[in-house]
Structures are given as structure tokens and as C-alpha cells.
Design a protein around this motif. Structure first.
Motif, PDB file in Angstrom:
ATOM      1  N   LYS A 122       1.085  -1.560   0.146  1.00 19.40           N
ATOM      2  CA  LYS A 122       0.089   0.589  -0.105  1.00 19.40           C
ATOM      3  C   LYS A 122       0.659   1.312   0.383  1.00 19.40           C
ATOM      4  O   LYS A 122       0.494   2.401  -0.959  1.00 19.40           O
ATOM      5  N   GLU A 123       2.072   1.505   0.780  1.00 17.68           N
ATOM      6  CA  GLU A 123       2.883   2.455   0.634  1.00 17.68           C
ATOM      7  C   GLU A 123       3.831   2.408  -0.271  1.00 17.68           C
ATOM      8  O   GLU A 123       4.308   3.903  -0.636  1.00 17.68           O
ATOM      9  N   ALA A 124       4.324   1.323  -0.559  1.00 20.32           N
ATOM     10  CA  ALA A 124       4.566   1.287  -2.325  1.00 20.32           C
ATOM     11  C   ALA A 124       3.055   2.113  -3.815  1.00 20.32           C
ATOM     12  O   ALA A 124       3.870   2.322  -4.521  1.00 20.32           O
ATOM     13  N   GLY A 125       2.104   2.305  -3.386  1.00 20.94           N
ATOM     14  CA  GLY A 125       1.134   2.410  -4.245  1.00 20.94           C
ATOM     15  C   GLY A 125       0.444   1.734  -4.828  1.00 20.94           C
ATOM     16  O   GLY A 125      -0.251   1.855  -5.724  1.00 20.94           O
ATOM     17  N   VAL A 126       0.555   0.964  -4.347  1.00 19.66           N
ATOM     18  CA  VAL A 126      -0.482  -0.146  -5.179  1.00 19.66           C
ATOM     19  C   VAL A 126      -1.618  -0.293  -4.863  1.00 19.66           C
ATOM     20  O   VAL A 126      -2.282   0.006  -3.492  1.00 19.66           O
ATOM     21  N   SER A 127      -2.771  -0.285  -5.300  1.00 19.68           N
ATOM     22  CA  SER A 127      -4.288   0.217  -5.171  1.00 19.68           C
ATOM     23  C   SER A 127      -4.670  -0.819  -4.547  1.00 19.68           C
ATOM     24  O   SER A 127      -4.287  -2.051  -4.184  1.00 19.68           O
ATOM     25  N   GLU A 128      -6.194  -0.213  -4.040  1.00 24.20           N
ATOM     26  CA  GLU A 128      -6.408  -1.941  -3.076  1.00 24.20           C
ATOM     27  C   GLU A 128      -7.195  -2.322  -3.245  1.00 24.20           C
ATOM     28  O   GLU A 128      -7.881  -3.636  -3.139  1.00 24.20           O
ATOM     29  N   ARG A 129      -8.285  -2.331  -5.026  1.00 20.80           N
ATOM     30  CA  ARG A 129      -8.349  -3.215  -5.657  1.00 20.80           C
ATOM     31  C   ARG A 129      -7.254  -4.345  -5.914  1.00 20.80           C
ATOM     32  O   ARG A 129      -8.254  -5.817  -5.817  1.00 20.80           O
ATOM     33  N   ILE A 130      -6.248  -3.442  -6.232  1.00 19.44           N
ATOM     34  CA  ILE A 130      -5.087  -4.931  -7.062  1.00 19.44           C
ATOM     35  C   ILE A 130      -4.796  -6.022  -5.577  1.00 19.44           C
ATOM     36  O   ILE A 130      -4.531  -7.002  -5.729  1.00 19.44           O
ATOM     37  N   LEU A 131      -5.233  -5.116  -3.846  1.00 20.90           N
ATOM     38  CA  LEU A 131      -3.854  -5.710  -2.786  1.00 20.90           C
ATOM     39  C   LEU A 131      -5.836  -6.857  -2.356  1.00 20.90           C
ATOM     40  O   LEU A 131      -4.972  -7.934  -2.011  1.00 20.90           O
ATOM     41  N   SER A 132      -6.912  -6.535  -2.746  1.00 26.79           N
ATOM     42  CA  SER A 132      -8.335  -7.307  -2.625  1.00 26.79           C
ATOM     43  C   SER A 132      -7.480  -8.489  -3.401  1.00 26.79           C
ATOM     44  O   SER A 132      -7.904  -9.792  -3.109  1.00 26.79           O
ATOM     45  N   ARG A 133      -7.353  -8.270  -4.979  1.00 32.17           N
ATOM     46  CA  ARG A 133      -7.389  -9.162  -5.810  1.00 32.17           C
ATOM     47  C   ARG A 133      -6.262  -9.886  -5.632  1.00 32.17           C
ATOM     48  O   ARG A 133      -6.322 -11.852  -4.907  1.00 32.17           O
ATOM     49  N   MET A 134      -5.240 -10.024  -4.762  1.00 32.10           N
ATOM     50  CA  MET A 134      -4.382 -10.639  -4.450  1.00 32.10           C
ATOM     51  C   MET A 134      -3.766 -11.103  -2.931  1.00 32.10           C
ATOM     52  O   MET A 134      -4.149 -12.498  -2.806  1.00 32.10           O
ATOM     53  N   VAL A 135      -4.781 -11.010  -2.133  1.00 36.80           N
ATOM     54  CA  VAL A 135      -5.743 -11.455  -1.331  1.00 36.80           C
ATOM     55  C   VAL A 135      -6.048 -12.453  -1.302  1.00 36.80           C
ATOM     56  O   VAL A 135      -6.488 -14.055  -1.292  1.00 36.80           O
ATOM     57  N   VAL A 136      -7.114 -13.003  -2.547  1.00 40.17           N
ATOM     58  CA  VAL A 136      -8.370 -13.963  -3.110  1.00 40.17           C
ATOM     59  C   VAL A 136      -7.161 -14.692  -3.387  1.00 40.17           C
ATOM     60  O   VAL A 136      -7.614 -15.979  -2.569  1.00 40.17           O
ATOM     61  N   ASP A 137      -6.311 -14.205  -4.269  1.00 42.25           N
ATOM     62  CA  ASP A 137      -5.259 -15.209  -4.644  1.00 42.25           C
ATOM     63  C   ASP A 137      -4.453 -16.286  -4.049  1.00 42.25           C
ATOM     64  O   ASP A 137      -4.233 -17.045  -4.040  1.00 42.25           O
ATOM     65  N   ALA A 138      -3.828 -15.412  -2.789  1.00 47.46           N
ATOM     66  CA  ALA A 138      -3.216 -16.020  -1.724  1.00 47.46           C
ATOM     67  C   ALA A 138      -4.462 -17.432  -0.985  1.00 47.46           C
ATOM     68  O   ALA A 138      -3.181 -17.800  -0.333  1.00 47.46           O
ATOM     69  N   SER A 139      -5.511 -16.861  -1.269  1.00 50.13           N
ATOM     70  CA  SER A 139      -6.226 -17.583   0.009  1.00 50.13           C
ATOM     71  C   SER A 139      -6.744 -19.212  -0.906  1.00 50.13           C
ATOM     72  O   SER A 139      -7.275 -20.487  -0.503  1.00 50.13           O
ATOM     73  N   THR A 140      -6.687 -19.023  -2.680  1.00 47.51           N
ATOM     74  CA  THR A 140      -7.562 -20.309  -2.951  1.00 47.51           C
ATOM     75  C   THR A 140      -5.547 -21.355  -4.100  1.00 47.51           C
ATOM     76  O   THR A 140      -4.736 -20.946  -3.575  1.00 47.51           O
ATOM     77  N   LYS A 141      -6.215 -22.120  -4.040  1.00 48.54           N
ATOM     78  CA  LYS A 141      -5.158 -23.478  -4.722  1.00 48.54           C
ATOM     79  C   LYS A 141      -5.780 -23.881  -5.956  1.00 48.54           C
ATOM     80  O   LYS A 141      -6.869 -23.483  -6.331  1.00 48.54           O
ATOM     81  N   ASP A 142      -4.649 -23.907  -6.880  1.00 50.19           N
ATOM     82  CA  ASP A 142      -4.762 -24.242  -8.192  1.00 50.19           C
ATOM     83  C   ASP A 142      -4.753 -25.678  -8.038  1.00 50.19           C
ATOM     84  O   ASP A 142      -3.871 -26.401  -7.542  1.00 50.19           O
ATOM     85  N   VAL A 143      -5.467 -26.816  -8.298  1.00 49.20           N
ATOM     86  CA  VAL A 143      -5.780 -27.939  -8.942  1.00 49.20           C
ATOM     87  C   VAL A 143      -5.646 -28.307 -10.294  1.00 49.20           C
ATOM     88  O   VAL A 143      -5.745 -27.666 -11.109  1.00 49.20           O
ATOM     89  N   PRO A 144      -4.358 -28.639 -10.503  1.00 52.51           N
ATOM     90  CA  PRO A 144      -3.627 -28.841 -11.461  1.00 52.51           C
ATOM     91  C   PRO A 144      -4.100 -30.021 -12.862  1.00 52.51           C
ATOM     92  O   PRO A 144      -5.389 -31.085 -12.031  1.00 52.51           O
ATOM     93  N   SER A 145      -3.556 -29.832 -13.839  1.00 55.73           N
ATOM     94  CA  SER A 145      -4.400 -31.410 -14.833  1.00 55.73           C
ATOM     95  C   SER A 145      -3.874 -32.486 -14.500  1.00 55.73           C
ATOM     96  O   SER A 145      -2.765 -32.796 -14.234  1.00 55.73           O
ATOM     97  N   GLY A 146      -4.245 -33.499 -14.381  1.00 61.35           N
ATOM     98  CA  GLY A 146      -4.188 -34.990 -14.460  1.00 61.35           C
ATOM     99  C   GLY A 146      -4.298 -35.029 -12.926  1.00 61.35           C
ATOM    100  O   GLY A 146      -4.306 -36.550 -12.569  1.00 61.35           O
ATOM    101  N   THR A 147      -5.301 -34.239 -12.282  1.00 64.43           N
ATOM    102  CA  THR A 147      -5.353 -34.959 -11.164  1.00 64.43           C
ATOM    103  C   THR A 147      -7.065 -35.554 -11.254  1.00 64.43           C
ATOM    104  O   THR A 147      -8.183 -35.011 -12.317  1.00 64.43           O
ATOM    105  N   GLN A 148      -6.748 -36.720 -10.568  1.00 61.81           N
ATOM    106  CA  GLN A 148      -8.401 -37.640 -10.243  1.00 61.81           C
ATOM    107  C   GLN A 148      -8.806 -37.111 -10.045  1.00 61.81           C
ATOM    108  O   GLN A 148      -9.087 -36.781  -8.905  1.00 61.81           O
ATOM    109  N   MET A 149     -10.613 -37.093 -10.110  1.00 63.75           N
ATOM    110  CA  MET A 149     -11.579 -36.618  -8.988  1.00 63.75           C
ATOM    111  C   MET A 149     -12.886 -37.866  -9.935  1.00 63.75           C
ATOM    112  O   MET A 149     -12.969 -38.105 -10.332  1.00 63.75           O
ATOM    113  N   SER A 150     -13.141 -38.347  -8.184  1.00 62.22           N
ATOM    114  CA  SER A 150     -13.922 -39.171  -7.828  1.00 62.22           C
ATOM    115  C   SER A 150     -15.074 -38.641  -7.632  1.00 62.22           C
ATOM    116  O   SER A 150     -15.254 -38.480  -6.161  1.00 62.22           O
ATOM    117  N   VAL A 151     -16.418 -39.404  -8.361  1.00 60.00           N
ATOM    118  CA  VAL A 151     -17.970 -38.846  -7.732  1.00 60.00           C
ATOM    119  C   VAL A 151     -19.073 -39.575  -7.322  1.00 60.00           C
ATOM    120  O   VAL A 151     -18.457 -41.271  -8.852  1.00 60.00           O
TER     121      VAL A 151
END
Length: 306
Positions: A122-151
């Protein structure tokens, strides 16, 4: 104007045999070629463009507009993972908020959501919209291709009743884990779509059901997914069909060999048996059913975030 456009078309055609590099684009810009001309060049030609953060900053410093840079990123996105430092560099280089957010949509990111780091940015000039997006991305996990999914199917599928495009309720039979961490729990809601339902014709006397997972619901959020498909076929009419039907019903399983036609999807005897007696695919003449409680295993084709 027509003469000028014709001249530019000739020049453009002559250039179309070479791949354009970062240096070429800088030369075109400094020579006064229009933004539209440069965009057409990028669109029509193969490129050797680098779109990592240092390259984007260099191109911007040499006069290329964000409109051109956005086109470059869309045509040739970088595999470089964005991080907090690279976001700060882009902001300090004068890139707009919308450009940075668009770049975050197109490239992987590894961000820290610690309080100290957020305050620094924030002190470096990054906007709150960008910071909010970074917070969301930091809390998500990537499920890679090749992952097995049993339903586990909650609603059954019937080739006599259902048609291509129909969707059916299902749930995760096993949790999805990434690097040992569960990102989607067992029992999470899923949707399975019938992507193919057809009869193979009177000579073979077979019906076919092909299904794929199209979405998961995790923590109240519906997440689109793209998986392999699973195909099931009825047997040929006659005694051989009756024998195959009896065998499937006896073990309560889906014949694993059938799964070979499902783009790598696995439905095996073990999965069917786990679902219990009566959970297998039932076949009769040109009719095929995948009953509720059937377990199907798919392979994730495109990575997605949870």
C-alpha cells in the motif's frame, strides 16, 4: 487515406514472413507507425515477444501503449509467476490498475497476504483493488491438470430418457487434495453433464452414454471444471448382451475395459464394487443405464482454482 492504407498493406504483407521481436516493435513505434498497424502486425504474425515483467516495463518505457502490451500478453502470455515484488515494479513503472488486474488474470501468481506485506505494498502505491485481488489469490489453491476426481452419482442416467446436455447431481466420492492439503471435501456437490447420447445403429445394436464433470460447489461457490469424459456402451443385442449384463450386475461393477474410450477416464471394477451391489451399468439391447450411487473417476483436463 486509401493510398496510405494500401501502402501499409503492402508493407505489412512484406513483413509477414518474419517473426516480430520486442526490438522490432520498439523500432516500429519509434518510426511513428500507428497503434492499429502495430496491433495488426502482432495479430497476423508469429512472434518472438517476451512478456515477462522486465520486458513489459522495457516496452512501455520505449513508448508502446498499454493497448499494444495487452494484445502481446493475450497472444503470448508469460509462464512467469507474478509475486508481490513484480506487482510493485509494474505499479512504479506507471501501468494502470486495469492492466495489472488483467495481467493477474492471465498469469500464475504467488502472493503473500501477510499484514506486513499488504502495508508495504500500500505504501508503495499499489491500489486496494489490486491488493484485494492478491489476498483472494493467496487464499486459493490450484488444482492441476491430471488430478483424479472421483464422484458418486446422485441421479441416474438412462439412454432411453436422457439427452445430450442434460445435467445430473453428484458428489465427490473422495476429497481432492493438492500437495497433501484437502481443497475440496468428500461429499462436495458436483454436476455431471451428458455430452453424448446416441445409438450406434441397427447393425451393431449399441447405445452410448458419455458424461463429464462440469462444476463443483465448494464453500458455497460454484467452480467450473473441465474433465475427461467417461463413455459407457450397451452390448450387442442377443445372448452375449444378456451374459454381459448378468456379469456386471453380479459383481456390482462397471467393466474397467470400457473406460479406455473415455479419454483416459477410469471407471473400474473396484470403483463399482465400492458402490455396492446394483451400482453397475445396466445394459439391455440398445439401452444403457448408469444408476444413482455409481462411482465414476475422471481426470482434470484444465487446471482450476478452489
Amino acid at each position: 487515406m486509401r493510398f496510405k492504407a494500401a501502402v501499409l498493406s503492402v508493407v505489412f504483407a512484406a513483413m509477414s514472413f518474419a517473426q516480430v521481436s520486442n526490438g522490432d516493435l520498439i523500432k516500429l513505434s519509434k518510426a511513428g507507425l500507428s497503434e492499429d498497424f502495430i496491433l495488426n502486425t502482432i495479430e497476423a504474425q508469429g512472434t518472438r515477444i517476451q512478456t515477462d515483467v522486465p520486458s513489459l516495463i522495457d516496452l512501455k518505457d520505449n513508448g508502446l501503449s498499454e493497448r499494444i502490451l495487452t494484445a502481446l500478453v493475450r497472444k503470448n502470455p508469460s509462464n512467469e509467476a507474478l509475486n508481490s515484488d513484480s506487482i510493485i515494479r509494474l505499479v512504479k513503472a506507471g501501468f494502470s490498475e486495469n492492466f495489472v488486474l488483467d495481467l493477474m488474470d492471465r498469469q500464475p501468481g504467488k502472493f503473500s497476504a501477510s499484514t506486513r506485506r499488504i502495508i508495504e505494498m500500500k505504501e508503495a502505491g499499489v491500489s486496494e483493488r489490486i491488493l484485494s485481488r492478491m489476498v483472494v489469490d493467496a487464499s486459493t489453491k490450484d488444482v492441476p491438470s491430471g488430478t483424479q476426481m472421483s464422484v458418486r452419482l446422485i441421479e441416474g442416467i438412462d439412454s432411453d430418457k436422457n439427452r445430450e446436455g442434460d445435467e445430473f447431481r453428484a458428489s465427490l466420492a473422495e476429497p481432492i487434495a493438492v500437495n497433501g492439503e484437502t481443497v475440496a471435501p468428500k461429499g462436495a456437490d458436483a454436476r455431471v453433464r451428458l455430452v453424448n447420447e446416441k445409438s450406434s445403429g441397427k447393425f451393431t445394436g449399441k447405445a452410448e452414454l458419455t458424461v463429464e464433470v462440469v462444476s463443483l460447489n465448494v464453500n458455497g461457490k460454484t467452480i467450473p471444471v473441465n474433465t475427461s469424459s467417461v463413455s459407457e456402451y450397451s452390448g450387442s443385442q442377443g445372448a452375449s448382451t444378456a451374459k454381459k449384463t448378468a456379469a456386471v450386475g453380479a459383481v456390482g461393477a462397471i467393466i474397467g475395459a470400457i473406460a479406455g474410450g473415455g479419454k483416459g477416464a477410469a471407471i473400474g471394477a473396484g470403483a463399482g464394487a465400492a458402490a455396492g451391489a446394483g451400482s453397475g451399468v445396466f445394459m439391455h439391447g440398445q439401452r444403457v443405464k448408469i444408476p444413482s450411487e455409481t462411482y465414476l473417476t475422471f481426470t482434470v483436463q484444465d487446471p482450476f482454482k478452489i
